[in-house]
Design a protein around this motif. Structure first.
Motif, PDB file in Angstrom:
ATOM      1  N   UNK A 203      80.852   7.950 162.606  1.00  0.00           N
ATOM      2  CA  UNK A 203      79.752   7.896 163.569  1.00  0.00           C
ATOM      3  C   UNK A 203      78.998   9.214 163.724  1.00  0.00           C
ATOM      4  N   UNK A 204      79.508  10.309 163.144  1.00  0.00           N
ATOM      5  CA  UNK A 204      78.876  11.608 163.378  1.00  0.00           C
ATOM      6  C   UNK A 204      77.720  11.878 162.414  1.00  0.00           C
ATOM      7  N   UNK A 205      78.003  11.852 161.121  1.00  0.00           N
ATOM      8  CA  UNK A 205      76.956  12.142 160.136  1.00  0.00           C
ATOM      9  C   UNK A 205      77.419  11.743 158.745  1.00  0.00           C
ATOM     10  N   UNK A 206      76.471  11.320 157.932  1.00  0.00           N
ATOM     11  CA  UNK A 206      76.701  11.081 156.512  1.00  0.00           C
ATOM     12  C   UNK A 206      75.703  11.942 155.738  1.00  0.00           C
ATOM     13  N   UNK A 207      76.225  12.708 154.797  1.00  0.00           N
ATOM     14  CA  UNK A 207      75.414  13.618 153.995  1.00  0.00           C
ATOM     15  C   UNK A 207      75.356  13.094 152.570  1.00  0.00           C
ATOM     16  N   UNK A 208      74.151  13.022 152.001  1.00  0.00           N
ATOM     17  CA  UNK A 208      73.975  12.526 150.632  1.00  0.00           C
ATOM     18  C   UNK A 208      73.207  13.558 149.824  1.00  0.00           C
ATOM     19  N   UNK A 209      73.721  13.905 148.631  1.00  0.00           N
ATOM     20  CA  UNK A 209      73.073  14.971 147.880  1.00  0.00           C
ATOM     21  C   UNK A 209      71.915  14.487 146.992  1.00  0.00           C
ATOM     22  N   UNK A 210      71.390  13.318 147.275  1.00  0.00           N
ATOM     23  CA  UNK A 210      70.112  12.914 146.680  1.00  0.00           C
ATOM     24  C   UNK A 210      68.966  13.408 147.549  1.00  0.00           C
ATOM     25  N   UNK A 211      67.813  13.672 146.967  1.00  0.00           N
ATOM     26  CA  UNK A 211      66.608  13.699 147.797  1.00  0.00           C
ATOM     27  C   UNK A 211      66.207  12.251 148.059  1.00  0.00           C
ATOM     28  N   UNK A 212      65.613  11.963 149.193  1.00  0.00           N
ATOM     29  CA  UNK A 212      65.248  10.584 149.523  1.00  0.00           C
ATOM     30  C   UNK A 212      64.328   9.990 148.461  1.00  0.00           C
ATOM     31  N   UNK A 213      63.510  10.832 147.837  1.00  0.00           N
ATOM     32  CA  UNK A 213      62.539  10.343 146.844  1.00  0.00           C
ATOM     33  C   UNK A 213      63.205   9.808 145.588  1.00  0.00           C
ATOM     34  N   UNK A 214      64.483  10.111 145.379  1.00  0.00           N
ATOM     35  CA  UNK A 214      65.164   9.615 144.178  1.00  0.00           C
ATOM     36  C   UNK A 214      65.927   8.318 144.440  1.00  0.00           C
ATOM     37  N   UNK A 215      65.917   7.838 145.657  1.00  0.00           N
ATOM     38  CA  UNK A 215      66.607   6.585 145.967  1.00  0.00           C
ATOM     39  C   UNK A 215      65.605   5.436 146.004  1.00  0.00           C
ATOM     40  N   UNK A 216      66.120   4.222 145.945  1.00  0.00           N
ATOM     41  CA  UNK A 216      65.281   3.053 146.189  1.00  0.00           C
ATOM     42  C   UNK A 216      64.915   3.012 147.678  1.00  0.00           C
ATOM     43  N   UNK A 217      63.839   2.320 148.045  1.00  0.00           N
ATOM     44  CA  UNK A 217      63.481   2.203 149.462  1.00  0.00           C
ATOM     45  C   UNK A 217      64.628   1.584 150.264  1.00  0.00           C
ATOM     46  N   UNK A 218      64.909   2.169 151.416  1.00  0.00           N
ATOM     47  CA  UNK A 218      66.022   1.735 152.259  1.00  0.00           C
ATOM     48  C   UNK A 218      65.511   1.357 153.646  1.00  0.00           C
ATOM     49  N   UNK A 219      66.141   0.336 154.234  1.00  0.00           N
ATOM     50  CA  UNK A 219      65.768  -0.081 155.592  1.00  0.00           C
ATOM     51  C   UNK A 219      66.980  -0.205 156.505  1.00  0.00           C
ATOM     52  N   UNK A 220      68.202  -0.068 155.956  1.00  0.00           N
ATOM     53  CA  UNK A 220      69.393  -0.304 156.772  1.00  0.00           C
ATOM     54  C   UNK A 220      70.379   0.860 156.779  1.00  0.00           C
ATOM     55  N   UNK A 221      69.935   2.027 156.416  1.00  0.00           N
ATOM     56  CA  UNK A 221      70.842   3.167 156.498  1.00  0.00           C
ATOM     57  C   UNK A 221      71.101   3.512 157.960  1.00  0.00           C
ATOM     58  N   UNK A 222      72.308   3.998 158.272  1.00  0.00           N
ATOM     59  CA  UNK A 222      72.556   4.413 159.659  1.00  0.00           C
ATOM     60  C   UNK A 222      71.660   5.585 160.041  1.00  0.00           C
ATOM     61  N   UNK A 223      71.385   5.720 161.330  1.00  0.00           N
ATOM     62  CA  UNK A 223      70.515   6.804 161.799  1.00  0.00           C
ATOM     63  C   UNK A 223      71.145   8.170 161.610  1.00  0.00           C
ATOM     64  N   UNK A 224      72.427   8.190 161.319  1.00  0.00           N
ATOM     65  CA  UNK A 224      73.123   9.460 161.095  1.00  0.00           C
ATOM     66  C   UNK A 224      73.168   9.833 159.614  1.00  0.00           C
ATOM     67  N   UNK A 225      72.408   9.122 158.784  1.00  0.00           N
ATOM     68  CA  UNK A 225      72.400   9.368 157.339  1.00  0.00           C
ATOM     69  C   UNK A 225      71.356  10.427 157.017  1.00  0.00           C
ATOM     70  N   UNK A 226      71.760  11.414 156.190  1.00  0.00           N
ATOM     71  CA  UNK A 226      70.872  12.530 155.865  1.00  0.00           C
ATOM     72  C   UNK A 226      70.809  12.722 154.353  1.00  0.00           C
ATOM     73  N   UNK A 227      69.606  12.631 153.793  1.00  0.00           N
ATOM     74  CA  UNK A 227      69.381  13.033 152.400  1.00  0.00           C
ATOM     75  C   UNK A 227      69.167  14.549 152.400  1.00  0.00           C
ATOM     76  N   UNK A 228      70.099  15.289 151.856  1.00  0.00           N
ATOM     77  CA  UNK A 228      69.991  16.749 151.877  1.00  0.00           C
ATOM     78  C   UNK A 228      69.521  17.336 150.552  1.00  0.00           C
ATOM     79  N   UNK A 229      69.482  16.519 149.498  1.00  0.00           N
ATOM     80  CA  UNK A 229      69.267  17.084 148.177  1.00  0.00           C
ATOM     81  C   UNK A 229      70.569  17.654 147.638  1.00  0.00           C
ATOM     82  N   UNK A 230      70.539  18.164 146.402  1.00  0.00           N
ATOM     83  CA  UNK A 230      71.769  18.568 145.717  1.00  0.00           C
ATOM     84  C   UNK A 230      72.559  19.650 146.440  1.00  0.00           C
ATOM     85  N   UNK A 231      73.869  19.478 146.435  1.00  0.00           N
ATOM     86  CA  UNK A 231      74.779  20.509 146.935  1.00  0.00           C
ATOM     87  C   UNK A 231      75.092  21.430 145.762  1.00  0.00           C
ATOM     88  N   UNK A 232      74.167  22.345 145.509  1.00  0.00           N
ATOM     89  CA  UNK A 232      74.259  23.236 144.359  1.00  0.00           C
ATOM     90  C   UNK A 232      74.348  24.680 144.819  1.00  0.00           C
TER      91      UNK A 232
END
Length: 432
Positions: A203-232
């Motif tokens: 319930x706190x946060x989900x971190x994803x190392x994609x940029x949002x622009x590289x994913x398909x369009x989404x409508x049901x991700x939780x509000x705690x979901x964050x596209x951060x880009x690569x963890x490099x």
């Protein structure tokens, strides 16, 4: 200061981004400890984080290399099933040993890889907070998005939605044994059952190392979901390198460079390397092939066109000098190429690689060729197309800009710190 624990799979593609995040948290004054099997310890000596050994009875030294070899010889559904079986075995071990180890180590919060499905349950049992980190392709499901193990095109037509539902049903069946383990363990520990599988993300946060622009369009991700880009790492170097061997940069001849690799898992397919070499030999380029197998001491085969072939290579250094990257569709290789604005040709083999490959095509940053259609002629045609049509380079550069805007590891660490300090859900628009 917080003492963070890390739970994630043993694959280098998962360990590397998780360790980049861990090192950033350490730079900010925190302690970070990885809990894992004996074989992983030798691979993280240079990462600068702490290590706590678990699972020695089930995963004795040498087990990981055997697993790598077996998986590297598989493809498609056979490889996916093998991966699920391995994750099941790992989940059993974690439930048996991780709680005691985490408590003894004094861990105050967990960073849990999204495919380490039991991690959130362990955190709940120990009454400590956790953050989910999507190091591979995110597995959050919704009807409009094709399942991650498919190369299906994104399409909003009702037939495509029906197809997606069928694919997700199949995935549910394949992974049911892992989720049963989780459900049984939650009952044993007197924890509330998950109402759906997405609850495992916390319930706190989900971190994803994609940029949002590289994913398909989404409508049901939780509000705690964050596209951060690569963890490099800002240096461009991977914290977990499998090989200390130097790369023969003196062999580069100044021609446009194509870098080809099939990662560190699905890399025992010598016939694919041969086809890559044959498809490139008539082009005015230089081909570099990394076999992803540092244990090889001598190369005992020759490839057409005399490419530079090495057991293991400094991947990001070579990608940054390339005009094209040929890949199996592993997340770190793809994000590495896009971070340098380099277009891609993907040859997906298994697991989430088909889903990543379909996003390469969807965003226009490259093309992919399924194994079922792979031959020298078709591969050469795709390589020529991606090299000569400038739109691929333009789209790769567009995604490079998106990656810069996304924030990367600094943004991810900000999310982690705020979530742990406040113990409140961190919404996607609250970290700016």
């Amino acid at each position: 200061m917080t003492h963070f624990g890390i739970l994630c799979p043993a694959a280098i593609g998962h360990l590397n981004p998780m360790f980049v995040l861990g090192r950033e948290l350490k730079r900010r004054g925190h302690r970070v400890t990885l809990f894992h099997i004996p074989d992983v310890q030798s691979k993280v000596d240079k990462a600068g984080l702490e290590f706590w050994k678990i699972g020695e009875a089930e995963f004795s030294p040498g087990t990981l290399e055997v697993m790598y070899k077996q998986l590297g010889e598989l493809s498609g559904m056979a490889a996916l099933n093998f991966t699920i079986d391995w994750l099941e075995k790992e989940t059993k071990m974690l439930f048996g040993e991780a709680p005691t180890a985490i408590s003894k180590a004094g861990i105050e919060a967990l960073l849990v890889d999204q495919v380490t499905i039991g991690g959130g349950t362990i955190a709940d049992f120990l009454k400590i907070p956790f953050i989910t980190v999507c190091n591979a392709l995110l597995i959050n499901r919704e009807p409009g998005v094709p399942p991650y193990f498919t190369n299906w095109e994104y399409n909003t037509a009702w037939l495509s939605t029906l197809r997606n539902r069928a694919g997700n049903f199949l995935l549910n069946q394949l992974s049911q044994k892992i989720w049963k383990l989780v459900a049984d363990q939650r009952r044993q520990w007197n924890l509330a059952n998950y109402t759906c599988r997405d609850d495992a993300g916390g319930k706190l946060a989900q971190i994803c190392q994609l940029p949002a622009e590289f994913d398909f369009p989404r409508v049901r991700l939780p509000k705690t979901f964050h596209y951060t880009g690569p963890l490099q790492d800002p240096s461009g170097l991977e914290p977990l390198s499998l090989s200390p061997m130097p790369f023969p940069f003196e062999k580069l001849n100044g021609k446009p460079l194509i870098y080809a690799a099939l990662g560190t898992l699905q890399n025992r397919k010598q016939e694919i390397f041969q086809m890559i070499a044959e498809a490139s030999m008539e082009l005015d380029v230089q081909l570099v092939i990394s076999l992803g197998q540092p244990q090889i001491k001598e190369l005992d085969f020759n490839l057409a066109g005399s490419p530079v072939v090495v057991p293991y290579a400094p991947q990001q250094q070579l990608i940054s000098q390339s005009v094209l990257t040929i890949t199996h569709g592993g997340m770190n290789a793809v994000l590495g190429a896009l971070s340098s604005g380099v277009p891609l040709v993907a040859i997906p083999i298994t697991n989430e690689q088909p889903g990543i490959a379909s996003r390469i095509a969807y965003t226009g940053a490259g093309e992919f060729l399924p194994l079922s259609r792979l031959n020298v002629t078709s591969l050469q045609e795709i390589i020529k197309r991606v090299l000569t049509e400038y739109s691929y380079k333009q789209n790769a550069l567009r995604l490079k800009e998106a990656i810069v805007r996304a924030g990367g590891v600094n943004y991810a660490a900000d999310i982690v710190e705020k979530a742990i300090y406040t113990r409140k859900p961190i919404l996607f628009d609250q970290i700016n």
